[in-house]
Write a protein that holds these residues in place. Structure first.
Motif, PDB file in Angstrom:
ATOM      1  N   SER A 122      78.945  47.205  37.788  1.00 50.76           N
ATOM      2  CA  SER A 122      77.639  47.785  38.027  1.00 50.76           C
ATOM      3  C   SER A 122      76.684  47.328  36.917  1.00 50.76           C
ATOM      4  N   GLY A 123      75.507  46.917  37.294  1.00 53.60           N
ATOM      5  CA  GLY A 123      74.552  46.447  36.286  1.00 53.60           C
ATOM      6  C   GLY A 123      73.113  46.710  36.689  1.00 53.60           C
ATOM      7  N   ARG A 124      72.289  47.101  35.686  1.00 60.90           N
ATOM      8  CA  ARG A 124      70.862  47.325  35.925  1.00 60.90           C
ATOM      9  C   ARG A 124      70.069  46.504  34.919  1.00 60.90           C
ATOM     10  N   ALA A 125      69.044  45.832  35.393  1.00 62.08           N
ATOM     11  CA  ALA A 125      68.250  44.985  34.492  1.00 62.08           C
ATOM     12  C   ALA A 125      66.766  45.179  34.754  1.00 62.08           C
ATOM     13  N   LEU A 126      66.020  45.298  33.666  1.00 58.26           N
ATOM     14  CA  LEU A 126      64.557  45.362  33.757  1.00 58.26           C
ATOM     15  C   LEU A 126      64.022  44.202  32.929  1.00 58.26           C
ATOM     16  N   ALA A 127      63.415  43.252  33.609  1.00 57.59           N
ATOM     17  CA  ALA A 127      62.936  42.042  32.927  1.00 57.59           C
ATOM     18  C   ALA A 127      61.423  42.101  32.835  1.00 57.59           C
ATOM     19  N   VAL A 128      60.916  42.213  31.628  1.00 61.92           N
ATOM     20  CA  VAL A 128      59.462  42.278  31.411  1.00 61.92           C
ATOM     21  C   VAL A 128      59.027  40.960  30.765  1.00 61.92           C
ATOM     22  N   GLN A 129      58.136  40.282  31.449  1.00 62.47           N
ATOM     23  CA  GLN A 129      57.593  39.034  30.904  1.00 62.47           C
ATOM     24  C   GLN A 129      56.117  39.257  30.673  1.00 62.47           C
ATOM     25  N   ARG A 130      55.645  38.987  29.459  1.00 59.59           N
ATOM     26  CA  ARG A 130      54.221  39.174  29.194  1.00 59.59           C
ATOM     27  C   ARG A 130      53.676  38.068  28.292  1.00 59.59           C
ATOM     28  N   GLN A 131      52.340  37.967  28.355  1.00 56.34           N
ATOM     29  CA  GLN A 131      51.681  36.906  27.598  1.00 56.34           C
ATOM     30  C   GLN A 131      51.746  37.171  26.096  1.00 56.34           C
ATOM     31  N   VAL A 174      57.334  44.070  22.099  1.00 49.57           N
ATOM     32  CA  VAL A 174      58.600  44.615  22.600  1.00 49.57           C
ATOM     33  C   VAL A 174      58.716  46.082  22.205  1.00 49.57           C
ATOM     34  N   ASP A 175      58.997  46.925  23.185  1.00 43.59           N
ATOM     35  CA  ASP A 175      59.280  48.337  22.934  1.00 43.59           C
ATOM     36  C   ASP A 175      60.344  48.770  23.941  1.00 43.59           C
ATOM     37  N   SER A 176      61.528  49.080  23.474  1.00 46.41           N
ATOM     38  CA  SER A 176      62.638  49.388  24.389  1.00 46.41           C
ATOM     39  C   SER A 176      62.424  50.688  25.141  1.00 46.41           C
ATOM     40  N   ASN A 177      61.552  51.582  24.636  1.00 44.92           N
ATOM     41  CA  ASN A 177      61.321  52.864  25.318  1.00 44.92           C
ATOM     42  C   ASN A 177      60.077  52.830  26.199  1.00 44.92           C
ATOM     43  N   ALA A 203      63.450  54.451  35.570  1.00 49.55           N
ATOM     44  CA  ALA A 203      63.265  55.460  36.620  1.00 49.55           C
ATOM     45  C   ALA A 203      62.628  54.864  37.870  1.00 49.55           C
ATOM     46  N   PHE A 204      62.595  53.570  37.968  1.00 48.96           N
ATOM     47  CA  PHE A 204      62.026  52.939  39.158  1.00 48.96           C
ATOM     48  C   PHE A 204      62.942  53.165  40.356  1.00 48.96           C
ATOM     49  N   PRO A 205      62.352  53.238  41.552  1.00 49.25           N
ATOM     50  CA  PRO A 205      63.187  53.521  42.736  1.00 49.25           C
ATOM     51  C   PRO A 205      64.324  52.524  42.940  1.00 49.25           C
ATOM     52  N   ILE A 206      64.097  51.297  42.507  1.00 52.79           N
ATOM     53  CA  ILE A 206      65.151  50.281  42.714  1.00 52.79           C
ATOM     54  C   ILE A 206      66.447  50.643  41.980  1.00 52.79           C
ATOM     55  N   GLN A 262      50.560  51.045  26.074  1.00 48.01           N
ATOM     56  CA  GLN A 262      51.490  51.514  25.050  1.00 48.01           C
ATOM     57  C   GLN A 262      51.041  51.055  23.665  1.00 48.01           C
ATOM     58  N   LYS A 263      50.557  49.844  23.619  1.00 43.76           N
ATOM     59  CA  LYS A 263      50.127  49.264  22.347  1.00 43.76           C
ATOM     60  C   LYS A 263      48.939  50.055  21.784  1.00 43.76           C
ATOM     61  N   GLN A 264      48.011  50.444  22.686  1.00 48.37           N
ATOM     62  CA  GLN A 264      46.848  51.230  22.261  1.00 48.37           C
ATOM     63  C   GLN A 264      47.286  52.586  21.733  1.00 48.37           C
ATOM     64  N   ASN A 265      48.254  53.208  22.426  1.00 50.91           N
ATOM     65  CA  ASN A 265      48.768  54.509  21.986  1.00 50.91           C
ATOM     66  C   ASN A 265      49.340  54.404  20.576  1.00 50.91           C
ATOM     67  N   ASN A 266      50.081  53.329  20.343  1.00 49.27           N
ATOM     68  CA  ASN A 266      50.673  53.129  19.017  1.00 49.27           C
ATOM     69  C   ASN A 266      49.584  53.052  17.953  1.00 49.27           C
TER      70      ASN A 266
END
Lengths: 132, 65
Positions: free
Chosen positions: A32-41, A45-48, A53-56, B54-58
């Protein structure tokens, strides 16, 4: 009686995220595995930041049903051998199995969500492109 | 239901695999039941364009301190 698996060479580069390389027989495999992949410009990084809690991650995935109808099967092993000279695998990831040998039950579940976050500047750029 | 299976000689030379991912199975052998399920989600609302809340909140928290 199950067959004998003979593999002369197995080369796997990367085995990651709840994956298994099994050499030898087994009875039950459950992954069993769950992954959340966030890609941003921006590099941020913030793990929390996103709770899982997404429906998927909670929705029930209907599994292919196991047919419980009684089958009278007669298996004749004319040659009780599965021979493979060599296996070359680059990556095994996200609840996957590479199994050499016989098994009974395999159950695997993988849930992956992708999020992409871009800056506003890029949106403006896209808008201007659209108006063109 | 009656069923007869005859397994003859099985010999493979080389297997080259790029990737095995998201609830997949490579099996060199026999099996009774296999149940593999995978869910993948990239809907349009997964694309967030704009500032980083989130960044703004920080930053606000830092100001409070």
């Amino acid at each position: 009686m199950s067959r004998l698996s003979v593999v002369h060479l197995l080369k796997a580069n990367a085995v990651s995220f709840s994956s298994v390389v099994q050499v030898g027989d087994s009875q039950h495999i459950r992954l069993s595995g769950r992954a959340l992949a966030v890609q941003r410009q921006f590099e941020y990084v913030d793990s929390n930041e996103f709770p899982l809690a997404f429906p998927i991650f909670t929705k029930l995935i209907p599994l292919p049903p196991v047919d419980h109808e009684h089958v009278c099967r007669y298996t004749l092993h004319d040659c009780p051998l599965i021979a493979v000279h060599s296996i070359r695998i680059i990556g095994v990831s996200s609840t996957s199995v590479v199994h050499i040998g016989s098994t009974k039950n395999v159950e695997a579940e993988s849930r992956v969500k992708h999020i992409r976050q871009l800056t506003e500047r890029r949106e403006r750029h896209a808008r201007s492109r659209r108006s063109d | 239901m009656n069923m007869t299976v005859v397994n003859h000689h099985l010999s493979v030379g080389h297997i080259a695999i790029g990737g095995v991912a998201s609830a997949s199975l490579v099996l060199i052998g026999d099996s009774e039941t296999i149940q593999l399920a995978s869910a993948f989600d990239t809907p349009p609302e997964s694309l967030i364009i704009g500032p980083f809340p989130q960044k703004q909140n920080n930053k606000k928290n830092e100001e409070k301190r």
